[in-house]
Design an enzyme around this catalytic site. Sequence first.
Site, PDB file in Angstrom:
ATOM      1  N   CYS A 125      -4.271  -1.679  -1.819  1.00 21.31           N
ATOM      2  CA  CYS A 125      -4.350  -0.246  -2.060  1.00 21.31           C
ATOM      3  C   CYS A 125      -5.427  -0.043  -3.116  1.00 21.31           C
ATOM      4  O   CYS A 125      -5.307  -0.549  -4.246  1.00 21.31           O
ATOM      5  CB  CYS A 125      -2.995   0.256  -2.575  1.00 21.31           C
ATOM      6  SG  CYS A 125      -3.027   1.984  -3.074  1.00 21.31           S
ATOM      7  N   ASP A 142       0.876  -1.175   0.000  1.00 23.29           N
ATOM      8  CA  ASP A 142       0.000   0.000   0.000  1.00 23.29           C
ATOM      9  C   ASP A 142       0.913   1.225   0.000  1.00 23.29           C
ATOM     10  O   ASP A 142       2.127   1.117   0.161  1.00 23.29           O
ATOM     11  CB  ASP A 142      -0.894  -0.009   1.244  1.00 23.29           C
ATOM     12  CG  ASP A 142      -1.802   1.219   1.298  1.00 23.29           C
ATOM     13  OD1 ASP A 142      -2.419   1.545   0.266  1.00 23.29           O
ATOM     14  OD2 ASP A 142      -1.877   1.868   2.351  1.00 23.29           O
ATOM     15  N   SER A 143       0.285   2.396  -0.110  1.00 19.88           N
ATOM     16  CA  SER A 143       1.064   3.634  -0.045  1.00 19.88           C
ATOM     17  C   SER A 143       1.548   3.918   1.377  1.00 19.88           C
ATOM     18  O   SER A 143       2.480   4.685   1.568  1.00 19.88           O
ATOM     19  CB  SER A 143       0.203   4.802  -0.516  1.00 19.88           C
ATOM     20  OG  SER A 143      -0.945   4.914   0.302  1.00 19.88           O
ATOM     21  N   CYS A 179     -11.034   2.805  -0.176  1.00 19.87           N
ATOM     22  CA  CYS A 179      -9.606   3.058   0.064  1.00 19.87           C
ATOM     23  C   CYS A 179      -9.253   2.318   1.341  1.00 19.87           C
ATOM     24  O   CYS A 179      -9.992   2.374   2.330  1.00 19.87           O
ATOM     25  CB  CYS A 179      -9.383   4.557   0.238  1.00 19.87           C
ATOM     26  SG  CYS A 179      -7.767   4.989   0.908  1.00 19.87           S
ATOM     27  N   THR A 180      -8.133   1.611   1.314  1.00 16.66           N
ATOM     28  CA  THR A 180      -7.809   0.739   2.457  1.00 16.66           C
ATOM     29  C   THR A 180      -7.440   1.518   3.720  1.00 16.66           C
ATOM     30  O   THR A 180      -7.336   0.930   4.791  1.00 16.66           O
ATOM     31  CB  THR A 180      -6.670  -0.237   2.084  1.00 16.66           C
ATOM     32  OG1 THR A 180      -5.571   0.523   1.582  1.00 16.66           O
ATOM     33  CG2 THR A 180      -7.142  -1.233   1.048  1.00 16.66           C
ATOM     34  N   HIS A 181      -7.224   2.811   3.595  1.00 18.12           N
ATOM     35  CA  HIS A 181      -7.001   3.612   4.811  1.00 18.12           C
ATOM     36  C   HIS A 181      -8.302   3.839   5.593  1.00 18.12           C
ATOM     37  O   HIS A 181      -8.262   4.103   6.787  1.00 18.12           O
ATOM     38  CB  HIS A 181      -6.455   4.998   4.451  1.00 18.12           C
ATOM     39  CG  HIS A 181      -4.975   5.050   4.238  1.00 18.12           C
ATOM     40  ND1 HIS A 181      -4.374   4.526   3.136  1.00 18.12           N
ATOM     41  CD2 HIS A 181      -3.980   5.591   4.997  1.00 18.12           C
ATOM     42  CE1 HIS A 181      -3.066   4.742   3.201  1.00 18.12           C
ATOM     43  NE2 HIS A 181      -2.803   5.388   4.325  1.00 18.12           N
ATOM     44  N   GLU A 225      -2.811   9.257   8.131  1.00 24.30           N
ATOM     45  CA  GLU A 225      -1.358   9.067   8.243  1.00 24.30           C
ATOM     46  C   GLU A 225      -0.770   9.953   9.344  1.00 24.30           C
ATOM     47  O   GLU A 225       0.297   9.668   9.870  1.00 24.30           O
ATOM     48  CB  GLU A 225      -0.662   9.356   6.896  1.00 24.30           C
ATOM     49  CG  GLU A 225      -0.943   8.316   5.816  1.00 24.30           C
ATOM     50  CD  GLU A 225      -0.111   7.027   5.960  1.00 24.30           C
ATOM     51  OE1 GLU A 225       0.993   7.075   6.521  1.00 24.30           O
ATOM     52  OE2 GLU A 225      -0.599   5.959   5.511  1.00 24.30           O
TER      53      GLU A 225
HETATM   54  N1  DGL Z   1      -4.697   3.198   0.829  1.00 24.77           N
HETATM   55  C1  DGL Z   1      -4.656   3.541  -0.554  1.00 24.77           C
HETATM   56  C2  DGL Z   1      -5.970   3.300  -1.224  1.00 24.77           C
HETATM   57  O1  DGL Z   1      -6.585   2.321  -0.861  1.00 24.77           O
HETATM   58  C3  DGL Z   1      -3.917   4.785  -0.922  1.00 24.77           C
HETATM   59  C4  DGL Z   1      -4.381   6.073  -0.389  1.00 24.77           C
HETATM   60  C5  DGL Z   1      -3.428   7.172  -0.744  1.00 24.77           C
HETATM   61  O2  DGL Z   1      -2.224   6.966  -0.628  1.00 24.77           O
HETATM   62  O3  DGL Z   1      -3.911   8.226  -1.151  1.00 24.77           O
HETATM   63  O4  DGL Z   1      -6.409   4.002  -2.095  1.00 24.77           O
END
Ligand code: DGL
Length: 271
Positions: free
Chosen positions: A73, A10-11, A186-188, A152
Amino acid sequence: MDIRPIGVFDSGLGGLTAVRVLRRILPEEDLIYFGDTARVPYGGRSRETLLKYARQDLSFLRSFDLKAVLVACGTISTTSLGMLQGENELPIVGVVEPTCRRALAVTKNRRVGMIATLASVRSGAYEAALRRLNPDVEVLCQPCPLFVPLVENGRFRPGDTVIETVAREYLTPVLEWGADTLILGCTHYPLLEEVISAVCGPGVTLVSAGEESAFELKRLLTAQGVRAPADRKGEAEFFVSDRAEDFEGMASLFLQEDIHHRARRIDIDQY
Ligand code: DGL
């Protein structure tokens, strides 16, 4: 039987929402996690840049002998998954399809809201997958560009007025539209689950991209007969592209597992 590790990337922290589930449903498997913390957030970037980052992230993970990769991600899954799958012979699972299948299984009024990064919304990938799976579904996609930087930076807790204000602003149009199901594309975003649930109320079911893709990966490993023996205990290794200490603190909290001194920093530009 295959004891080679599974790669997950992931990012930043977001992919840990998939790792948390993988540790629970596949405790015998070894995991190698990479969070591209030097370049997070990915969500506002162009397709070209995202593909370049995705190739580098995968190329780092492939320096290990992996049996499969989970692209944990949403942004990479919606923009670059097909290219990555075409360029690599190992199984690569993304988050979009499994999440859409789950959302369609739970919606009753066929109004599905989807929140994600700008790049994911722009790609139209969730919408296309939902419509392909059920042409009668109605979809409203809402980009939430401030969510990832806030997460983050540790601003994800209920009672934090900044994240609560931002969440209300992003979610109100989706609620007014009448969604009964909300894809956290989004996984965040599952890190914001409490905040998002409080804004949405009990009438909206949340479907998490990270979780659903973890279940999909389990199905795939089982179907291919490449699960590790059930009696072993899997280990997780963590790599990041910037300060390991920052990642370890947040990741330990989130995984409810002490990973202090267990994350290592790598130079992603070498890949
Ligand atoms: N967690 C990622 C996603 O699912 C990336 C979010 C990001 O870095 O902007 O999209």
